[in-house]
Write a protein that holds these residues in place. Sequence first.
Motif, mmCIF file in Angstrom:
data_model
loop_
_atom_site.group_PDB
_atom_site.id
_atom_site.type_symbol
_atom_site.label_atom_id
_atom_site.label_comp_id
_atom_site.label_asym_id
_atom_site.label_seq_id
_atom_site.Cartn_x
_atom_site.Cartn_y
_atom_site.Cartn_z
ATOM 1 N N LYS A 6 0.828 -1.205 0.000
ATOM 2 C CA LYS A 6 0.000 0.000 0.000
ATOM 3 C C LYS A 6 0.864 1.256 0.000
ATOM 4 C CE LYS A 6 -3.903 -1.994 2.489
ATOM 5 N NZ LYS A 6 -4.641 -1.978 3.775
ATOM 6 N N ALA A 9 2.296 1.731 -3.433
ATOM 7 C CA ALA A 9 1.247 2.184 -4.355
ATOM 8 C C ALA A 9 0.954 3.670 -4.148
ATOM 9 C CB ALA A 9 -0.018 1.359 -4.169
ATOM 10 N N ARG A 10 0.888 4.100 -2.882
ATOM 11 C CA ARG A 10 0.664 5.521 -2.595
ATOM 12 C C ARG A 10 1.837 6.357 -3.108
ATOM 13 N NH1 ARG A 10 -1.546 3.665 2.342
ATOM 14 N NH2 ARG A 10 0.438 4.020 3.378
ATOM 15 N N ASP A 13 1.595 6.664 -6.823
ATOM 16 C CA ASP A 13 0.525 7.602 -7.167
ATOM 17 C C ASP A 13 0.999 9.044 -6.994
ATOM 18 O OD1 ASP A 13 -2.264 8.376 -7.784
ATOM 19 O OD2 ASP A 13 -2.243 9.052 -5.687
ATOM 20 N N LYS A 14 1.703 9.332 -5.913
ATOM 21 C CA LYS A 14 2.228 10.691 -5.700
ATOM 22 C C LYS A 14 3.197 11.068 -6.811
ATOM 23 C CE LYS A 14 1.938 11.276 -0.720
ATOM 24 N NZ LYS A 14 2.683 11.410 0.538
ATOM 25 N N ARG A 16 3.300 9.890 -9.877
ATOM 26 C CA ARG A 16 2.531 10.117 -11.109
ATOM 27 C C ARG A 16 1.835 11.477 -11.077
ATOM 28 N NH1 ARG A 16 1.502 4.647 -10.673
ATOM 29 N NH2 ARG A 16 -0.414 5.009 -9.516
ATOM 30 N N ARG A 17 1.256 11.822 -9.916
ATOM 31 C CA ARG A 17 0.574 13.116 -9.804
ATOM 32 C C ARG A 17 1.562 14.268 -9.965
ATOM 33 N NH1 ARG A 17 -1.982 11.514 -4.649
ATOM 34 N NH2 ARG A 17 -1.252 13.518 -3.880
#
Length: 196
Positions: A6, A9-10, A13-14, A16-17
């Motif tokens: 997790k 994954a977070r 995601d950060k 990618r953002r």
Amino acid sequence: MTDSTKTRARGADKRRRLMAAAAQVLHRQGVERTTIADIAQAAEVPVGNVYYYFKTKDELVQAALSEHSAHLAEITARLDELPDPRERLKSLVAGWIEQRDLAARYGCPTGTLAAELDKREEGGMDAEVGQLIRSLMDWVERQFRELGRPDAPELAVTLVAAYQGMSLLANALRDPEIMTREGNRLTAWLDTLPAS
């Protein structure tokens, strides 16, 4: 899913953002006026966290280039699903027309970045953005080759140069209809080119 999975994954995601935000903010504000804080705010990531993923603003510029490259690959992959090369080219132009308001406000994302990075003395990213433009020209040239055109390289330059020119004029004059008019002119031109 484990806690470490997790967390990874977070983190992904950060990252990618941040990459997407870098592409967007740099397009709207330019490299010199953009701060790491601007990108963090757009990505909704605390400023301190940015340095975990990107140590410098140049690394964020590099990330923006990667985003633009991935976006171009997505567009051309979608267009490659069309059976006819002329229709692929016309659909490319239609996409440019759809982006007319953005182009009128900020110019072409890649073209403006190329012009700005060319003026910097350090980094060498101007060559990388040039490669991105070269990728578009190569794809366009392949379409003209599929039409059997022996002058495919020249036609590719004509089409991409027309796009850059209409984006620049639309931006300089803040007139999105330049994109519409010139895009329609390009579409009509594509229809007149005989396949060889």
